[in-house]
Design a protein around this motif. Sequence first.
Motif, PDB file in Angstrom:
ATOM      1  N   THR A 181      15.449  -4.992 -12.427  1.00  0.00           N
ATOM      2  CA  THR A 181      14.747  -5.605 -11.297  1.00  0.00           C
ATOM      3  C   THR A 181      14.981  -4.784 -10.036  1.00  0.00           C
ATOM      4  OG1 THR A 181      15.173  -7.766 -12.301  1.00  0.00           O
ATOM      5  CG2 THR A 181      14.441  -7.773 -10.035  1.00  0.00           C
ATOM      6  N   ASP A 184      12.987  -1.645 -10.273  1.00  0.00           N
ATOM      7  CA  ASP A 184      11.569  -1.925 -10.011  1.00  0.00           C
ATOM      8  C   ASP A 184      11.324  -2.059  -8.514  1.00  0.00           C
ATOM      9  OD1 ASP A 184      10.801  -1.840 -12.637  1.00  0.00           O
ATOM     10  OD2 ASP A 184      10.793  -4.033 -12.930  1.00  0.00           O
ATOM     11  N   ARG A 185      12.196  -2.752  -7.836  1.00  0.00           N
ATOM     12  CA  ARG A 185      12.044  -2.921  -6.388  1.00  0.00           C
ATOM     13  C   ARG A 185      12.105  -1.580  -5.667  1.00  0.00           C
ATOM     14  NH1 ARG A 185      16.448  -6.725  -4.892  1.00  0.00           N
ATOM     15  NH2 ARG A 185      16.266  -7.921  -6.770  1.00  0.00           N
ATOM     16  N   LYS A 186      13.046  -0.754  -6.119  1.00  0.00           N
ATOM     17  CA  LYS A 186      13.169   0.566  -5.493  1.00  0.00           C
ATOM     18  C   LYS A 186      11.883   1.370  -5.686  1.00  0.00           C
ATOM     19  CE  LYS A 186      18.109   1.491  -5.581  1.00  0.00           C
ATOM     20  NZ  LYS A 186      19.160   2.343  -6.141  1.00  0.00           N
ATOM     21  N   GLU A 187      11.374   1.322  -6.914  1.00  0.00           N
ATOM     22  CA  GLU A 187      10.140   2.077  -7.189  1.00  0.00           C
ATOM     23  C   GLU A 187       8.980   1.543  -6.357  1.00  0.00           C
ATOM     24  OE1 GLU A 187       9.390   2.121 -11.396  1.00  0.00           O
ATOM     25  OE2 GLU A 187      11.254   3.191 -11.816  1.00  0.00           O
ATOM     26  N   LYS A 188       8.867   0.219  -6.269  1.00  0.00           N
ATOM     27  CA  LYS A 188       7.795  -0.372  -5.463  1.00  0.00           C
ATOM     28  C   LYS A 188       7.960   0.013  -4.004  1.00  0.00           C
ATOM     29  CE  LYS A 188       6.795  -4.370  -8.345  1.00  0.00           C
ATOM     30  NZ  LYS A 188       6.867  -5.822  -8.473  1.00  0.00           N
ATOM     31  N   GLU A 189       9.206  -0.030  -3.539  1.00  0.00           N
ATOM     32  CA  GLU A 189       9.474   0.339  -2.147  1.00  0.00           C
ATOM     33  C   GLU A 189       9.126   1.809  -1.912  1.00  0.00           C
ATOM     34  OE1 GLU A 189      10.435  -0.361   1.673  1.00  0.00           O
ATOM     35  OE2 GLU A 189      10.485  -1.894   0.112  1.00  0.00           O
ATOM     36  N   LYS A 190       9.461   2.615  -2.896  1.00  0.00           N
ATOM     37  CA  LYS A 190       9.184   4.043  -2.796  1.00  0.00           C
ATOM     38  C   LYS A 190       7.673   4.280  -2.738  1.00  0.00           C
ATOM     39  CE  LYS A 190      10.676   8.293  -5.004  1.00  0.00           C
ATOM     40  NZ  LYS A 190      11.349   8.871  -6.155  1.00  0.00           N
ATOM     41  N   LYS A 191       6.932   3.569  -3.603  1.00  0.00           N
ATOM     42  CA  LYS A 191       5.471   3.706  -3.617  1.00  0.00           C
ATOM     43  C   LYS A 191       4.887   3.232  -2.299  1.00  0.00           C
ATOM     44  CE  LYS A 191       4.785   3.221  -8.567  1.00  0.00           C
ATOM     45  NZ  LYS A 191       4.257   2.381  -9.636  1.00  0.00           N
ATOM     46  N   ARG A 192       5.407   2.162  -1.778  1.00  0.00           N
ATOM     47  CA  ARG A 192       4.906   1.622  -0.527  1.00  0.00           C
ATOM     48  C   ARG A 192       5.143   2.604   0.611  1.00  0.00           C
ATOM     49  NH1 ARG A 192       7.719  -3.588   0.231  1.00  0.00           N
ATOM     50  NH2 ARG A 192       6.897  -4.221  -1.760  1.00  0.00           N
ATOM     51  N   THR A 193       6.349   3.169   0.626  1.00  0.00           N
ATOM     52  CA  THR A 193       6.638   4.135   1.691  1.00  0.00           C
ATOM     53  C   THR A 193       5.767   5.384   1.549  1.00  0.00           C
ATOM     54  OG1 THR A 193       8.495   4.985   0.414  1.00  0.00           O
ATOM     55  CG2 THR A 193       8.994   3.419   2.150  1.00  0.00           C
ATOM     56  N   LYS A 195       2.723   5.442   0.299  1.00  0.00           N
ATOM     57  CA  LYS A 195       1.384   5.059   0.745  1.00  0.00           C
ATOM     58  C   LYS A 195       1.338   5.031   2.257  1.00  0.00           C
ATOM     59  CE  LYS A 195      -0.215   2.216  -3.071  1.00  0.00           C
ATOM     60  NZ  LYS A 195      -0.591   0.872  -3.491  1.00  0.00           N
TER      61      LYS A 195
END
Length: 200
Positions: A181, A184-193, A195
């Motif tokens: 989990t 996953d959060r790190k990856e989502k955060e990374k993708k968001r940053t 973008k």
Amino acid sequence: MAAPVPDAGEFESWLNDRLDCLEVDREVYGAYILGVLQEEETDAEKEDALQGILSAFLDEETVEDVCKQIIKQWAECRSRATAKRDSEVEAIASMMEKQAQIVVRHKEVSEESKKRKEALLAQYANVTDEEEAGEEEPTLYKNTNLEEVLNRQKQKRSQAREDAQKKKEMDKMQREKDKLTKQDRKEKEKKRTQKGERKR
């Protein structure tokens, strides 16, 4: 030898009243006078000692009268107490005499009742002898208490071990789940940053 103490309550209350009338400290002098009366042997010795005590605050004529009153009251109280004690002793003695006169009558047992009693006793003695002869030898039993206790402890330990193992596995699975989990959060955060940087 000191005189026996009479009914001290009666005499003390009279003495306290008398000392109050004379305006003398009854707590100090009352106990002192009572001690003198108990310790001195003769009335003359008592009177001399009392005169020595009371002369400090009374004149000579009054001292002599007061001393005689105190000694007279002491003697009367002592004689009443002695009479009371003697009457109590007499009452106890007469009671003891009456009890001694009471005779316990022994029950006379007839020959016939003695024979019946002996027959009953003999009958029951025979029955118990027969019962004892008919009994088998008791078998020896093995005491299994220790084994049972050890087995229960062993079961508790194994149950605790199993529970601990299950908890350990559950904790491990939870950690892995938390790790995934978090990842996953790190990856989502990374993708968001990423973008957010592209948009700039």
